[in-house]
Design a protein around this motif. Sequence first.
Motif, short mmCIF file in Angstrom:
data_model
loop_
_atom_site.label_atom_id
_atom_site.label_comp_id
_atom_site.label_asym_id
_atom_site.label_seq_id
_atom_site.Cartn_x
_atom_site.Cartn_y
_atom_site.Cartn_z
N ASN A 17 0.03 -3.04 -14.96
CA ASN A 17 -0.56 -4.27 -15.85
C ASN A 17 0.23 -5.51 -15.24
O ASN A 17 0.52 -6.42 -15.83
N ARG A 29 -5.10 -4.82 -17.74
CA ARG A 29 -5.04 -6.04 -16.82
C ARG A 29 -6.45 -6.26 -16.34
O ARG A 29 -6.97 -7.45 -16.18
N TYR A 30 -7.08 -5.14 -15.76
CA TYR A 30 -8.26 -5.50 -14.99
C TYR A 30 -9.68 -5.16 -15.64
O TYR A 30 -10.52 -5.34 -15.42
N GLU A 69 2.99 1.89 -5.57
CA GLU A 69 3.09 0.57 -6.27
C GLU A 69 3.14 -0.70 -5.47
O GLU A 69 3.64 -0.83 -4.54
N ASN A 70 2.25 -1.61 -5.74
CA ASN A 70 1.98 -2.71 -4.92
C ASN A 70 2.84 -3.82 -5.44
O ASN A 70 3.02 -4.12 -6.78
N ASP A 116 -4.48 -0.84 -11.58
CA ASP A 116 -3.15 -1.72 -11.80
C ASP A 116 -2.60 -0.89 -13.00
O ASP A 116 -2.77 -1.24 -14.09
N ASP A 132 -1.26 -6.60 -9.72
CA ASP A 132 -1.55 -6.22 -8.32
C ASP A 132 -2.03 -4.81 -8.32
O ASP A 132 -1.61 -3.92 -9.25
N LEU A 133 -3.26 -4.57 -7.65
CA LEU A 133 -3.81 -3.16 -7.55
C LEU A 133 -2.78 -2.09 -6.96
O LEU A 133 -2.30 -2.46 -5.69
N ASP A 134 -2.52 -1.04 -7.52
CA ASP A 134 -1.86 0.04 -7.01
C ASP A 134 -2.82 1.28 -6.37
O ASP A 134 -4.05 1.00 -6.64
#
Length: 739
Positions: free
Chosen positions: A301, A647-648, A327-328, A298, A304-306
């Motif tokens: 941030n 974020r993760y 980019e997700n 991500d 969503d995982l990219d």
Amino acid sequence: MIRSFTTIWMRVALLTVVAAVSLSQERAIERDGTEAMRRRLDEIARRASHKDNPYANAIRADHFKALANVASALGDRIRYKFEAGRALLNAGRTEEAIEELTYVKNFFDARPGSVDRATHRVIRRKLAVAYMRLGEQENCAENHSAASCILPIRGDGVHRIERGSRGAVKEYLALLKDDPGDVESRWLLNIAYMTLGEYPDGVPEALLIPPEVFASGASLAPFSDVAGGAGVDAVGLSGGVAMDDFTGDGFLDIVTSSWGLRDPLRYFENRGDGTFNEKTEEAGLEGIVGGLNVKHVDYDNDGDLDLFVLRGAWLGGLGAHPNSLLENQGDGRFIDTTEAAGLLSFHPTQTAAWGDFDNDGDLDLFVGNETTEGSPHRSELFRNNGDGSFDEISAEVSIHVEAYVKGVAWGDIEGDGDLDLYVSTLAGPNLLFANSGRAAGGTSWQFEEVGKLAGVDKPHHSFPTWFFDYDNDGHLDLFACSYDLSRYSAFAENVAAFYMGMKSPAEPPRLYRNKGDGTFNDVTVAAGLAQPLFAMGSNFGDLDNDGFLDIYLGTGEPELTSIIPNRVFKNVAGTGFSDVTTVGGFGHLQKGHAVAFGDIDNDGDQDVYVVNGGAYQGDTFRNSLFENPGAESIFLTLELEGRKSNRYGVDSRIRVDVTSPAGPRSFFRTVGSGGSFGGSTLRQEIGLGTLAKIERLEIRWHGSGAVQSFNDIAVNQFYRLVEGGDLEPIAARSFDLSP
């Protein structure tokens, strides 16, 4: 009056929302470089389609066939036919290859003394492996079963169509009659007999490799390959994998790549019922082709995982290809933002690592590029600016790497809160860049190369690598697997010889135990890993939920003679590793590339996804999903959501203190996707062995440095933790993955 004011306010609010959405869409359009990347990749594939590309095998085959047809000199015609046979074999046109190679062999058989013995053996070896490949194509690929190509081959793995293996047996027996010490031919002869269901009794006694050499050193319940029933048995060449929840629905999805220049990136969405739905087109990934490796992150941030796709590896001067940052968008679509983010560059690579080296809450990116003779490509460090853009700053922070880089990993080796960088290189010393923090009186962070001083500069022919705490002592240890191309009959001289109890000259991998002071001890021999492995895609996870991290190594080399098993090693309570390749059902004979661990079915244990396939155009195979049969052990699954940290929670440290029948124990994890070639889920799936209860859970957030702890945690439960918040149970739905 109140009603009128409310109406006006609602209209203004609506217009504001519309304007914000329009601006957001406009910015997305400005950042969306998907179509430009499609055109760029299409042009690269077009330009690479020529006879001088060693991997454009079909074109090379047709070229040599045409030369053979017009050659006036007999010697030239035979030489071109042999080259055509080799190229046809690598292109997957195996019956044509057998025809050409048989013609050449018969020509010299009819003219004894017309060619030297060594050349004659080369021709016969090539014909023998062509028959082996025919057997694989007609049985393991076209009539595939879960037991196909799993060593030792038996049951449903035995070939129904025998002509390929029968031809191989004939050729290998002739080769071994001429030279009984031919290690490669003896190994492949035994494999051929296995595929016919005639091993061991049918193998001539003097040439038999005893069954006991394939025995495992520890017990493990067997895993089974369920990729076909689940719908994720994608067929391709060597490539990457990212396993994680890309939709936010609580189920782990799978993204795979295949390195062919026109091979698609494929996206499989987990339905939550034991099957997957391919949504490559809906995700906007059509035309985003190639890529030997995939990393998920991500980077912005936004929750969503990219995806980050790496290209150009192994191609030397032909490998100046762009990577892709995808980019997700949060609605099931990805857009290519490589150029807008400042990441567009042109170098051969298949390795990168994301980590917040400056502790600002944004994940930075190191890309390890491949320098070869006459084709220098300096590696790159991109600092995340926090606004969707990156700056390349490797020179600024004193990271100078111009080498054949094959693996990279971030890890905090001293536990001081600053990430250090390990770089694995092929044909050179490995490098460790210690993070010195911000330079005194300045704004720039600095690194110092300390690989030799720390004792981690080997192997000198190195490939996949990672940091992990294999002995649960709270310090990050280091694994770097060898890939010794200094002796490029790697398979014959090393792997097969090892199985036969012969001494192998190959450089072993290295397991380095962290001493806690910035230096390491080499414990490879004591840990039972001092053997030739030739790993490519690899990763680690906990196969039996005992709390200790195990290793899956995908093995192989480009040549089609590289019919060797992937290797799996069980961690024996942190004291070392024991081979469980065969007892666990992992001994896949196809080339193993990217590996990912993750609890696909939400039942509390980790399953394993493996990308199978080679480098040559015709060396394709189905990917595998090994379902974990389960264990009686306890687990804890934890999803982190950073606020001041990324974020993760990547690189955050987790400690779990438990009581067990053997007394108190502690387990340690670092949030990340695992090894340098394959992407496991970022959620932490922690096996805890058999225990009474969790006494304490501690999370040390990377970046912010904040520490949170919780007592008396329920086991066998999924949790979510927002930085600074409470630990919240998640109602994760499990399902049956088996067909």
